[in-house]
Design a protein around this motif. Structure first.
Motif, PDB file in Angstrom:
ATOM      1  N   UNK A   2       0.812  -1.207   0.000  1.00 44.89           N
ATOM      2  CA  UNK A   2       0.000   0.000   0.000  1.00 44.89           C
ATOM      3  C   UNK A   2       0.847   1.260   0.000  1.00 44.89           C
ATOM      4  N   UNK A   3       2.128   1.114  -0.281  1.00 45.88           N
ATOM      5  CA  UNK A   3       3.031   2.251  -0.370  1.00 45.88           C
ATOM      6  C   UNK A   3       3.371   2.423  -1.846  1.00 45.88           C
ATOM      7  N   UNK A   4       2.563   3.167  -2.593  1.00 46.07           N
ATOM      8  CA  UNK A   4       2.802   3.270  -4.035  1.00 46.07           C
ATOM      9  C   UNK A   4       4.148   3.910  -4.349  1.00 46.07           C
ATOM     10  N   UNK A   5       4.843   3.304  -5.277  1.00 46.89           N
ATOM     11  CA  UNK A   5       6.103   3.840  -5.780  1.00 46.89           C
ATOM     12  C   UNK A   5       7.201   3.904  -4.721  1.00 46.89           C
ATOM     13  N   UNK A   6       7.093   3.091  -3.701  1.00 50.54           N
ATOM     14  CA  UNK A   6       8.115   3.073  -2.653  1.00 50.54           C
ATOM     15  C   UNK A   6       9.148   2.004  -2.986  1.00 50.54           C
ATOM     16  N   UNK A  16      14.640  -7.251   6.402  1.00 50.61           N
ATOM     17  CA  UNK A  16      13.416  -8.020   6.152  1.00 50.61           C
ATOM     18  C   UNK A  16      13.730  -9.453   5.733  1.00 50.61           C
ATOM     19  N   UNK A  17      14.731  -9.646   4.909  1.00 49.38           N
ATOM     20  CA  UNK A  17      15.100 -10.996   4.474  1.00 49.38           C
ATOM     21  C   UNK A  17      15.536 -11.852   5.655  1.00 49.38           C
ATOM     22  N   UNK A  18      16.302 -11.239   6.587  1.00 52.33           N
ATOM     23  CA  UNK A  18      16.721 -11.991   7.768  1.00 52.33           C
ATOM     24  C   UNK A  18      15.507 -12.396   8.603  1.00 52.33           C
ATOM     25  N   UNK A  19      14.611 -11.453   8.822  1.00 51.75           N
ATOM     26  CA  UNK A  19      13.399 -11.763   9.593  1.00 51.75           C
ATOM     27  C   UNK A  19      12.601 -12.885   8.931  1.00 51.75           C
ATOM     28  N   UNK A  20      12.401 -12.799   7.649  1.00 56.99           N
ATOM     29  CA  UNK A  20      11.628 -13.820   6.931  1.00 56.99           C
ATOM     30  C   UNK A  20      12.320 -15.179   7.028  1.00 56.99           C
ATOM     31  N   UNK A  21      13.639 -15.195   6.839  1.00 58.81           N
ATOM     32  CA  UNK A  21      14.411 -16.428   6.927  1.00 58.81           C
ATOM     33  C   UNK A  21      14.265 -17.082   8.302  1.00 58.81           C
ATOM     34  N   UNK A  22      14.139 -16.263   9.340  1.00 59.61           N
ATOM     35  CA  UNK A  22      14.015 -16.776  10.708  1.00 59.61           C
ATOM     36  C   UNK A  22      12.565 -16.804  11.195  1.00 59.61           C
ATOM     37  N   UNK A  23      11.639 -16.670  10.249  1.00 56.09           N
ATOM     38  CA  UNK A  23      10.194 -16.802  10.504  1.00 56.09           C
ATOM     39  C   UNK A  23       9.638 -15.758  11.465  1.00 56.09           C
ATOM     40  N   UNK A 115       9.907  -3.393  10.192  1.00 58.22           N
ATOM     41  CA  UNK A 115      10.396  -3.977   8.946  1.00 58.22           C
ATOM     42  C   UNK A 115       9.405  -3.816   7.795  1.00 58.22           C
ATOM     43  N   UNK A 116       9.947  -3.578   6.619  1.00 53.45           N
ATOM     44  CA  UNK A 116       9.098  -3.276   5.461  1.00 53.45           C
ATOM     45  C   UNK A 116       8.109  -4.391   5.162  1.00 53.45           C
ATOM     46  N   UNK A 117       8.507  -5.642   5.319  1.00 53.69           N
ATOM     47  CA  UNK A 117       7.581  -6.731   5.002  1.00 53.69           C
ATOM     48  C   UNK A 117       6.417  -6.816   6.004  1.00 53.69           C
ATOM     49  N   UNK A 119       5.136  -3.867   7.579  1.00 53.54           N
ATOM     50  CA  UNK A 119       4.328  -2.638   7.543  1.00 53.54           C
ATOM     51  C   UNK A 119       3.664  -2.414   6.192  1.00 53.54           C
ATOM     52  N   UNK A 120       3.977  -3.248   5.216  1.00 53.35           N
ATOM     53  CA  UNK A 120       3.484  -3.020   3.862  1.00 53.35           C
ATOM     54  C   UNK A 120       1.964  -3.085   3.725  1.00 53.35           C
ATOM     55  N   UNK A 121       1.295  -3.738   4.633  1.00 58.51           N
ATOM     56  CA  UNK A 121      -0.164  -3.826   4.529  1.00 58.51           C
ATOM     57  C   UNK A 121      -0.902  -2.716   5.263  1.00 58.51           C
ATOM     58  N   UNK A 122      -0.177  -1.851   5.916  1.00 60.96           N
ATOM     59  CA  UNK A 122      -0.794  -0.701   6.577  1.00 60.96           C
ATOM     60  C   UNK A 122      -1.006   0.401   5.536  1.00 60.96           C
ATOM     61  N   UNK A 123      -2.053   1.143   5.700  1.00 65.95           N
ATOM     62  CA  UNK A 123      -2.332   2.246   4.784  1.00 65.95           C
ATOM     63  C   UNK A 123      -1.690   3.536   5.294  1.00 65.95           C
ATOM     64  N   UNK A 124      -0.914   4.168   4.428  1.00 64.66           N
ATOM     65  CA  UNK A 124      -0.308   5.442   4.795  1.00 64.66           C
ATOM     66  C   UNK A 124      -1.352   6.545   4.929  1.00 64.66           C
ATOM     67  N   UNK A 125      -2.528   6.308   4.439  1.00 56.66           N
ATOM     68  CA  UNK A 125      -3.602   7.303   4.529  1.00 56.66           C
ATOM     69  C   UNK A 125      -4.379   7.201   5.846  1.00 56.66           C
ATOM     70  N   UNK A 126      -4.064   6.193   6.638  1.00 62.27           N
ATOM     71  CA  UNK A 126      -4.706   6.042   7.940  1.00 62.27           C
ATOM     72  C   UNK A 126      -4.205   7.169   8.851  1.00 62.27           C
ATOM     73  N   UNK A 127      -5.091   8.043   9.324  1.00 64.55           N
ATOM     74  CA  UNK A 127      -4.648   9.156  10.172  1.00 64.55           C
ATOM     75  C   UNK A 127      -4.073   8.702  11.512  1.00 64.55           C
ATOM     76  N   UNK A 128      -4.308   7.444  11.876  1.00 63.93           N
ATOM     77  CA  UNK A 128      -3.814   6.917  13.150  1.00 63.93           C
ATOM     78  C   UNK A 128      -2.677   5.917  12.974  1.00 63.93           C
TER      79      UNK A 128
END
Length: 161
Positions: A2-6, A16-23, A115-117, A119-128
């Motif tokens: 939800x972060x267009x053009x980021x 993020x890759x390290x976190x994903x690798x370690x679940x 980590x980017x992986x 926070x990617x589903x959060x909306x930057x338009x959410x005022x909170x």
């Protein structure tokens, strides 16, 4: 995302890759003791200034037990950067090199705490969003605000909330 053009940075991708690798997939997975364990770093809570200590093969991060949990987590991520990415004794290095390490640790802290992986589903338009990130990731709101501004600066075209 939800972060267009980021576009993420190389360091952001490494974290993020390290976190994903370690679940570590969700904010609630970011248990600092578990992260330390996965990196063979012990974690101690003491009423002293936060630090990273290495003696031979023994690595330890100390966070200040007098501070709130959210600040301790910030301290942990900062010291984790020193443990994983830096060498040398900061008190004995040239000022410019010390400042470079601290700048790197500041960026690393933002990426490791939010980590980017994750926070990617959060909306930057959410005022909170800042309050939501602070609650979900258990970190200070000022750190969330800094991460949000960092993301917004890298989005083309810039968005407004």
């Amino acid at each position: 995302m939800k972060f267009p053009y980021y576009t993420t940075t190389a360091l952001e991708d490494i974290v993020s890759q390290w976190y994903i690798q370690h679940e570590f997939f969700h904010p609630e997975d970011l248990n600092i003791k578990d992260i330390g364990w996965e990196n063979e770093i012990s974690l101690q809570f003491r009423p002293i200034q936060a630090s990273y200590i290495r003696i031979g093969n023994i690595k330890s991060i100390v966070v200040d037990s007098r501070l709130p949990n959210v600040v301790q987590r910030e301290q942990f991520f900062h010291e984790l950067c020193h443990a994983l990415r830096h060498a040398g004794c900061q008190s004995m290095m040239p000022k410019g090199f010390y400042e470079l390490q601290e700048r790197d640790a500041k960026h690393f802290t933002l990426y490791a705490a939010l980590p980017s992986h994750m926070i990617q589903d959060y909306s930057l338009h959410n005022p909170n969003i800042i309050e939501q990130w602070s609650k979900d990731f258990k970190i200070p709101s000022y750190l969330c605000a800094e991460r949000l501004e960092q993301i917004k600066r890298r989005i083309v075209p810039n968005i407004t909330t």
